[in-house]
Design a protein around this motif. Structure first.
Motif, PDB file in Angstrom:
ATOM      1  N   UNK A  88      60.525  77.035 -77.495  1.00 25.98           N
ATOM      2  CA  UNK A  88      60.561  77.771 -76.142  1.00 25.98           C
ATOM      3  C   UNK A  88      59.788  79.061 -76.206  1.00 25.98           C
ATOM      4  N   UNK A  89      59.662  79.611 -74.944  1.00 31.83           N
ATOM      5  CA  UNK A  89      59.123  81.141 -75.059  1.00 31.83           C
ATOM      6  C   UNK A  89      59.955  82.088 -75.756  1.00 31.83           C
ATOM      7  N   UNK A  90      61.141  81.823 -75.983  1.00 32.21           N
ATOM      8  CA  UNK A  90      62.313  82.596 -77.019  1.00 32.21           C
ATOM      9  C   UNK A  90      62.140  82.079 -78.270  1.00 32.21           C
ATOM     10  N   UNK A  91      61.329  81.310 -78.736  1.00 32.33           N
ATOM     11  CA  UNK A  91      61.258  80.881 -80.163  1.00 32.33           C
ATOM     12  C   UNK A  91      62.048  79.975 -80.462  1.00 32.33           C
ATOM     13  N   UNK A  92      63.009  79.240 -79.726  1.00 35.58           N
ATOM     14  CA  UNK A  92      63.888  78.060 -80.065  1.00 35.58           C
ATOM     15  C   UNK A  92      63.313  76.812 -80.301  1.00 35.58           C
ATOM     16  N   UNK A  93      63.455  76.037 -81.351  1.00 38.33           N
ATOM     17  CA  UNK A  93      62.911  74.824 -81.502  1.00 38.33           C
ATOM     18  C   UNK A  93      63.335  73.817 -80.501  1.00 38.33           C
ATOM     19  N   UNK A 102      45.047  85.678 -78.840  1.00 40.24           N
ATOM     20  CA  UNK A 102      44.931  85.808 -80.126  1.00 40.24           C
ATOM     21  C   UNK A 102      45.648  86.916 -80.565  1.00 40.24           C
ATOM     22  N   UNK A 103      46.647  86.797 -81.621  1.00 39.82           N
ATOM     23  CA  UNK A 103      47.226  87.857 -82.102  1.00 39.82           C
ATOM     24  C   UNK A 103      48.868  88.183 -81.393  1.00 39.82           C
ATOM     25  N   UNK A 104      48.964  87.297 -80.393  1.00 41.05           N
ATOM     26  CA  UNK A 104      50.138  87.460 -79.489  1.00 41.05           C
ATOM     27  C   UNK A 104      50.886  86.216 -79.540  1.00 41.05           C
ATOM     28  N   UNK A 105      52.343  86.238 -79.584  1.00 44.78           N
ATOM     29  CA  UNK A 105      53.144  84.984 -79.455  1.00 44.78           C
ATOM     30  C   UNK A 105      52.787  84.207 -78.349  1.00 44.78           C
ATOM     31  N   UNK A 106      52.848  82.935 -78.455  1.00 43.66           N
ATOM     32  CA  UNK A 106      52.342  81.995 -77.193  1.00 43.66           C
ATOM     33  C   UNK A 106      52.960  80.593 -77.720  1.00 43.66           C
ATOM     34  N   UNK A 107      52.790  79.716 -76.683  1.00 44.18           N
ATOM     35  CA  UNK A 107      53.252  78.322 -77.216  1.00 44.18           C
ATOM     36  C   UNK A 107      51.901  77.389 -77.263  1.00 44.18           C
ATOM     37  N   UNK A 161      50.802  71.099 -72.225  1.00 39.30           N
ATOM     38  CA  UNK A 161      50.668  72.174 -71.448  1.00 39.30           C
ATOM     39  C   UNK A 161      49.118  72.133 -70.847  1.00 39.30           C
ATOM     40  N   UNK A 162      48.970  71.728 -69.716  1.00 43.33           N
ATOM     41  CA  UNK A 162      47.699  71.572 -69.046  1.00 43.33           C
ATOM     42  C   UNK A 162      46.822  72.897 -68.884  1.00 43.33           C
ATOM     43  N   UNK A 163      47.618  73.882 -69.346  1.00 43.62           N
ATOM     44  CA  UNK A 163      46.868  75.422 -69.231  1.00 43.62           C
ATOM     45  C   UNK A 163      46.863  75.885 -70.649  1.00 43.62           C
ATOM     46  N   UNK A 164      46.514  75.196 -71.550  1.00 45.75           N
ATOM     47  CA  UNK A 164      46.287  75.429 -72.768  1.00 45.75           C
ATOM     48  C   UNK A 164      44.905  75.207 -73.275  1.00 45.75           C
ATOM     49  N   UNK A 165      44.221  75.604 -74.191  1.00 50.79           N
ATOM     50  CA  UNK A 165      42.582  75.229 -74.571  1.00 50.79           C
ATOM     51  C   UNK A 165      43.029  73.896 -75.489  1.00 50.79           C
ATOM     52  N   UNK A 166      42.481  72.938 -75.160  1.00 45.81           N
ATOM     53  CA  UNK A 166      42.775  71.482 -75.700  1.00 45.81           C
ATOM     54  C   UNK A 166      42.719  71.579 -76.814  1.00 45.81           C
ATOM     55  N   UNK A 167      41.547  72.423 -77.576  1.00 44.38           N
ATOM     56  CA  UNK A 167      41.079  72.367 -79.194  1.00 44.38           C
ATOM     57  C   UNK A 167      42.301  73.069 -79.930  1.00 44.38           C
ATOM     58  N   UNK A 227      56.456  89.780 -74.619  1.00 47.23           N
ATOM     59  CA  UNK A 227      55.867  91.152 -73.916  1.00 47.23           C
ATOM     60  C   UNK A 227      56.989  92.016 -73.900  1.00 47.23           C
ATOM     61  N   UNK A 228      56.744  93.254 -73.900  1.00 49.76           N
ATOM     62  CA  UNK A 228      57.470  94.346 -74.100  1.00 49.76           C
ATOM     63  C   UNK A 228      58.150  94.583 -72.577  1.00 49.76           C
TER      64      UNK A 228
END
Length: 273
Positions: free
Chosen positions: A96-101, A84-89, A72-78, A159-160
């Motif tokens: 997946x975004x839905x949490x599927x492996x 922080x504190x929120x679900x992400x990939x 994902x070229x839009x994530x912090x490479x470190x 997100x809600x």
């Protein structure tokens, strides 16, 4: 350019970035994934079609054909979370975004793979952005980098409720001049579509890494809820149900607003001193 990285050069003070429309997954990675469909489920579907007018405005466009599942070229490479504190990939997603492996049991991602993927795909994408910013800054005192995204309208893990149609991200105001934000907001508000600024999505690594408003580089992320430009079943989707086909007639009202938004970005850049 490489076969997976496409840069169309324009001379206007606008760069349009497409980091998540790619669906290519090299065979050495795909064989370990649960399914090709699941691996492509979270692509920013049809966004490159939706914005295919950008080159006609004189904008430079930058596009990777590689799926975000590879890297994902839009994530912090470190690896540090942008939210922080929120679900992400992750930089190299494992779900997946839905949490599927994403990976088959016993064939998971080895952290040792990350540097190679970064060198092959991530670093060249950002180098292309830097090169185009530098080229255009020789012509224009002010340049706008507009980062294009979309996401399904309802994803409870992230997100809600239902996401607004337009989700403007400016790194909480740090990545661009307030005048640019106001100009983009005005087009969204006048459209009749819903919008929010710096809500759930405040801008990813592209917005944060390249934004330098004090030195004439203004970055803004636009995350579109998919229902605004393509038929969407709200809630969980299965294989064969997603993505729906691109329908130019359905997409036209959103496309009209996006055309006005990119023109407002151009006007801002051309008038800035």
């Amino acid at each position: 350019m490489t076969s997976w990285l496409t840069v169309h050069r324009g001379d206007a003070p606008l760069i349009v970035s497409f980091p998540h429309t790619g669906t290519e997954i090299p065979a050495e990675y795909e064989s370990r994934l649960v399914s090709p469909w699941l691996a492509r489920k979270d692509a920013d579907w049809w966004i490159d079609k939706l914005y295919d007018f950008a080159a006609g405005l004189g904008a430079t466009t930058i596009h990777t054909a590689i799926s975000r599942t590879v890297i994902d070229v839009n994530r912090n490479p470190t690896g540090v979370s942008l939210y922080p504190g929120q679900a992400t990939t992750e930089l190299c997603p494992t779900t997946t975004f839905d949490g599927e492996p994403l990976y088959k049991a016993g064939a998971g991602l080895d952290p040792a793979e990350l540097p190679e993927r970064r060198a092959r795909y991530f670093d060249p994408y950002h180098a292309a952005i830097e090169q185009e910013i530098a080229r255009l800054r020789l012509i224009h005192p002010t340049v706008v980098l507009y980062d294009c995204h979309s996401i399904r309208s309802v994803i409870p893990r992230l997100f809600e409720g239902e996401l607004p149609n337009f989700n403007i991200g400016t790194n909480s105001g740090a990545s661009c001049d307030p005048a640019l934000t106001l100009a983009v907001e005005a087009e969204c508000t006048g459209s009749g579509f819903s919008r929010v600024t710096n809500g759930r999505f405040t801008g990813g690594w592209i917005t944060r890494r390249h934004g330098d408003p004090k030195n004439g580089v203004h970055t803004i992320q636009m995350e579109l809820a998919c229902r605004g430009y393509m038929p969407e079943t709200l809630g969980p989707v299965g294989e064969g149900e997603w993505p729906s086909a691109y329908d130019p007639t359905y997409a036209q009202p959103m496309r009209d607003v996006l055309t006005a938004i990119l023109n407002s970005c151009l006007t801002f850049a051309q008038q800035a001193t």
